[in-house]
Scaffold this motif. Structure first.
Motif, PDB file in Angstrom:
ATOM      1  N   TYR A  28      -1.787  10.263   1.066  1.00 21.86           N
ATOM      2  CA  TYR A  28      -1.056   8.841   1.442  1.00 21.86           C
ATOM      3  C   TYR A  28       0.090   8.971  -0.450  1.00 21.86           C
ATOM      4  N   ALA A  32       3.569   7.439  -0.070  1.00 18.34           N
ATOM      5  CA  ALA A  32       2.867   5.841  -0.743  1.00 18.34           C
ATOM      6  C   ALA A  32       4.988   5.462  -1.439  1.00 18.34           C
ATOM      7  N   VAL A  33       4.805   4.047  -1.069  1.00 22.00           N
ATOM      8  CA  VAL A  33       6.724   3.237  -1.824  1.00 22.00           C
ATOM      9  C   VAL A  33       6.449   3.241  -3.533  1.00 22.00           C
ATOM     10  N   LYS A  34       5.894   2.953  -3.642  1.00 20.82           N
ATOM     11  CA  LYS A  34       5.496   2.961  -4.868  1.00 20.82           C
ATOM     12  C   LYS A  34       4.616   4.361  -6.213  1.00 20.82           C
ATOM     13  N   THR A  36       1.741   5.708  -7.533  1.00 18.10           N
ATOM     14  CA  THR A  36       0.467   5.363  -7.665  1.00 18.10           C
ATOM     15  C   THR A  36      -0.314   6.016  -7.903  1.00 18.10           C
ATOM     16  N   GLU A 102      -2.656   5.433   4.677  1.00 18.44           N
ATOM     17  CA  GLU A 102      -1.633   5.002   4.352  1.00 18.44           C
ATOM     18  C   GLU A 102      -1.306   3.118   4.962  1.00 18.44           C
ATOM     19  N   ASN A 105       1.008   1.180   3.279  1.00 19.90           N
ATOM     20  CA  ASN A 105       2.544   0.310   2.714  1.00 19.90           C
ATOM     21  C   ASN A 105       2.072  -0.677   3.903  1.00 19.90           C
ATOM     22  N   MET A 108       1.901  -3.663   1.729  1.00 19.52           N
ATOM     23  CA  MET A 108       2.757  -3.758   0.001  1.00 19.52           C
ATOM     24  C   MET A 108       3.954  -4.564   0.720  1.00 19.52           C
ATOM     25  N   GLN A 109       4.320  -4.612   2.527  1.00 15.63           N
ATOM     26  CA  GLN A 109       5.778  -4.989   1.857  1.00 15.63           C
ATOM     27  C   GLN A 109       5.196  -6.738   2.020  1.00 15.63           C
TER      28      GLN A 109
END
Length: 237
Positions: A28, A32-34, A36, A102, A105, A108-109
């Motif tokens: 992950y 990851a979108v940030k 982490t 996963e 994410n 996180m949106q």
């Protein structure tokens, strides 16, 4: 590294799951979108979990841990994670991996617009008894808290740290996280996430503590709601 998101993973006698936990969380981290990091919280395990946790953290830069002197329970492990995390966003996942990292994410949106985003195991892969007891427990809790959540027991959540760190400590906390955010006038949202059967280790909750525990905790929540102190700063000088 300037991390923005900490994932808390409480661990109590989960040595059979820890290699998979390391693998899936490491995977992950790559998507990851940030930025982490992972905080493993050893809740006084009596098996080989602590030794494995130390090795995992030694070989993974983004992993670190804290370990209790004795078993204190899931709520204490989550609260300790909130206290020790130092990122603006804090997540939570169970070490049995019945939910998928996963899917953070997906949550996180929505976290920019909400103060807590929680998973909802809409297609839950558990036994009939476990699903029915959780359904009853969730119904009891909703009738007391009016939080509108279908599945507060889902072990996949993201919370803004400012709100998480103001949550008072009590046993059964993990069932009331959305309600505790709402007590702070925060906003919450639930999002359907994937769910899998447990394939290793033993479940820590059973029929009795899924039903009686939430009922007793609801009365504690009502007392806390009545006594809760909420304030906003209008000016500083």
């Amino acid at each position: 590294m300037n991390y923005e998101f900490t994932i808390i993973a409480p661990i109590y006698n989960e040595e059979e799951n820890l290699e998979r936990l390391e693998q899936q969380l490491s995977t992950y981290l790559e998507i990851a979108v940030k930025p982490t990091c992972i905080l493993l919280v050893n809740d006084g395990s009596s098996d080989n979990s602590l030794s494995m946790i130390e090795k995992i953290c030694a070989r993974n830069e983004a992993f670190y841990f804290i370990s209790f002197e004795k078993n204190c329970g899931l709520s204490a492990a989550i609260k300790a994670g909130f206290d020790y995390a130092d990122t603006p966003l804090i997540g939570y996942i169970d070490s049995d991996l019945q939910t998928d990292p996963e899917d953070f994410n997906l949550l996180m949106q929505d976290i920019a617009e909400y103060d807590l985003v929680t998973g909802w195991r809409a297609d839950r892969k558990d036994s009939f008894v476990k699903k029915m007891s959780s359904l009853i427990a969730n119904g009891i809790r909703k009738s007391f808290t009016h939080d509108g959540m279908n599945d507060t027991g889902c072990p996949l959540k993201i919370i803004k740290a400012d709100y998480a760190k103001r949550i008072p400590m009590f046993k059964g906390l993990h069932r009331f996280l959305p309600a505790m955010i709402m007590l702070q006038n925060g906003s919450v949202k639930q999002v359907p996430v994937r769910h899998y059967p447990r394939i290793a280790g033993k479940a820590k909750f059973h029929l009795w503590n899924r039903l009686l525990g939430p009922l007793v905790d609801c009365f504690a929540y009502l007392w806390m709601k009545k006594k809760y102190i909420n304030y906003n700063i209008a000016k500083k000088g």
